[in-house]
Design an enzyme around this catalytic site. Structure first.
Site, PDB file in Angstrom:
ATOM      1  N   ARG A  66      40.515  51.607  -4.275  1.00 51.85           N
ATOM      2  CA  ARG A  66      40.762  50.158  -4.131  1.00 51.85           C
ATOM      3  C   ARG A  66      40.819  49.456  -5.472  1.00 51.85           C
ATOM      4  O   ARG A  66      41.480  48.426  -5.619  1.00 51.85           O
ATOM      5  CB  ARG A  66      39.719  49.531  -3.193  1.00 51.85           C
ATOM      6  CG  ARG A  66      39.916  49.953  -1.735  1.00 51.85           C
ATOM      7  CD  ARG A  66      38.889  49.329  -0.838  1.00 51.85           C
ATOM      8  NE  ARG A  66      37.539  49.736  -1.130  1.00 51.85           N
ATOM      9  CZ  ARG A  66      36.969  50.867  -0.724  1.00 51.85           C
ATOM     10  NH1 ARG A  66      37.649  51.709   0.013  1.00 51.85           N
ATOM     11  NH2 ARG A  66      35.730  51.150  -1.035  1.00 51.85           N
ATOM     12  N   GLU A 103      23.796  58.101  -3.197  1.00 51.93           N
ATOM     13  CA  GLU A 103      22.554  58.109  -2.417  1.00 51.93           C
ATOM     14  C   GLU A 103      22.223  59.536  -1.974  1.00 51.93           C
ATOM     15  O   GLU A 103      21.090  59.986  -2.079  1.00 51.93           O
ATOM     16  CB  GLU A 103      22.736  57.188  -1.206  1.00 51.93           C
ATOM     17  CG  GLU A 103      21.436  56.809  -0.562  1.00 51.93           C
ATOM     18  CD  GLU A 103      21.660  55.849   0.602  1.00 51.93           C
ATOM     19  OE1 GLU A 103      22.800  55.395   0.786  1.00 51.93           O
ATOM     20  OE2 GLU A 103      20.684  55.592   1.323  1.00 51.93           O
TER      21      GLU A 103
HETATM   22  P1  AMP Z   1      28.271  51.661  -6.311  1.00 51.79           P
HETATM   23  O1  AMP Z   1      28.533  52.868  -7.156  1.00 51.79           O
HETATM   24  O2  AMP Z   1      27.068  51.781  -5.451  1.00 51.79           O
HETATM   25  O3  AMP Z   1      28.258  50.382  -7.149  1.00 51.79           O
HETATM   26  O4  AMP Z   1      29.469  51.529  -5.279  1.00 51.79           O
HETATM   27  C1  AMP Z   1      30.671  50.987  -5.677  1.00 51.79           C
HETATM   28  C2  AMP Z   1      31.826  51.750  -5.117  1.00 51.79           C
HETATM   29  O5  AMP Z   1      31.648  52.067  -3.745  1.00 51.79           O
HETATM   30  C3  AMP Z   1      33.077  50.915  -5.210  1.00 51.79           C
HETATM   31  O6  AMP Z   1      34.166  51.767  -5.547  1.00 51.79           O
HETATM   32  C4  AMP Z   1      33.227  50.313  -3.830  1.00 51.79           C
HETATM   33  O7  AMP Z   1      34.573  50.336  -3.425  1.00 51.79           O
HETATM   34  C5  AMP Z   1      32.393  51.184  -2.925  1.00 51.79           C
HETATM   35  N1  AMP Z   1      31.408  50.414  -2.138  1.00 51.79           N
HETATM   36  C6  AMP Z   1      30.068  50.478  -2.239  1.00 51.79           C
HETATM   37  N2  AMP Z   1      29.445  49.715  -1.351  1.00 51.79           N
HETATM   38  C7  AMP Z   1      30.421  49.108  -0.661  1.00 51.79           C
HETATM   39  C8  AMP Z   1      30.445  48.155   0.421  1.00 51.79           C
HETATM   40  N3  AMP Z   1      29.316  47.671   0.967  1.00 51.79           N
HETATM   41  N4  AMP Z   1      31.630  47.740   0.865  1.00 51.79           N
HETATM   42  C9  AMP Z   1      32.784  48.212   0.332  1.00 51.79           C
HETATM   43  N5  AMP Z   1      32.840  49.104  -0.676  1.00 51.79           N
HETATM   44  C10 AMP Z   1      31.674  49.554  -1.161  1.00 51.79           C
END
Ligand code: AMP
Length: 179
Positions: A66, A103
């Site tokens: 995305r 996670e």
């Molecule tokens: P993080 O590494 O935990 O910051 O997760 C970010 C990545 O996971 C990004 O590429 C987001 O597209 C996706 N992502 C994580 N959580 C969500 C969420 N609640 N809704 C949509 N995309 C998410």
């Protein structure tokens, strides 16, 4: 709970909450309704690009997948090139890889070795959640000899404190959710 302002309000209204996707307990923020609204999609990427006008950005790096959709119009608006940061195994040429913890388990991002050496790079993704993905993206860019000018997101889930993972690299998001 969030920044006020017409664009931010329109973006927030266009994000679809999908509970328990991709697994129980995750509230997924689906950007497809925003992307389907041509005027809003354009206003969103124009606004994100405007933050970096005059900042000397020479490449915009998008995080698969995305992040690609947002990063490409931002790069075009800034008049600079686009760099894909891809999931492992997709890029055809010589590449560098950074692994990061999820996670459960690990994931990785890859970029071509010549993607951004000596460049001033803006890193773009749709959502900043725990920050692991963005931190890995920055590490990848820097490992290739680029300088991260900033990290830009449509939405920051501030209750997950992703900003703390960015090690002081500048971060900006159109909408912030505190909880
Ligand atoms: P993080 O590494 O935990 O910051 O997760 C970010 C990545 O996971 C990004 O590429 C987001 O597209 C996706 N992502 C994580 N959580 C969500 C969420 N609640 N809704 C949509 N995309 C998410």
């Amino acid at each position: 709970m969030r920044d006020s302002g017409p664009l931010e309000a329109r973006v927030l209204a266009a994000l679809r909450d999908v509970p328990d996707f991709p697994k129980p307990g995750i509230r997924f923020k689906d950007v497809t309704p925003l992307l389907a609204d041509g005027a809003l999609f354009r206003a969103t990427t124009d606004a994100m690009a405007a933050w970096y006008e005059g900042a000397g950005v020479t490449r915009v790096a998008g995080v698969e997948s995305r992040g690609f959709i947002l990063a490409a119009p931002i790069a075009q608006r800034l008049g600079v090139g686009f760099v894909p940061l891809r999931k492992p195994g997709k890029l055809p040429w010589q590449r560098r890889r950074v692994d990061y913890a999820l996670e459960y388990g690990t994931d990785g991002l890859e970029a071509h070795l010549d993607a951004c050496a000596g460049d001033r790079v803006l890193v773009v993704d749709d959502v900043l959640a725990t920050g692991g993905t963005a931190a890995a993206a920055c590490e990848l860019v820097e490992g290739l000899g680029g300088t991260v000018v900033g990290c830009a997101f449509l939405l920051a889930l501030d209750f997950l404190d992703g900003r703390a993972r960015l090690g002081g690299r500048p971060e900006r998001s159109l909408v912030r959710l505190a909880g």
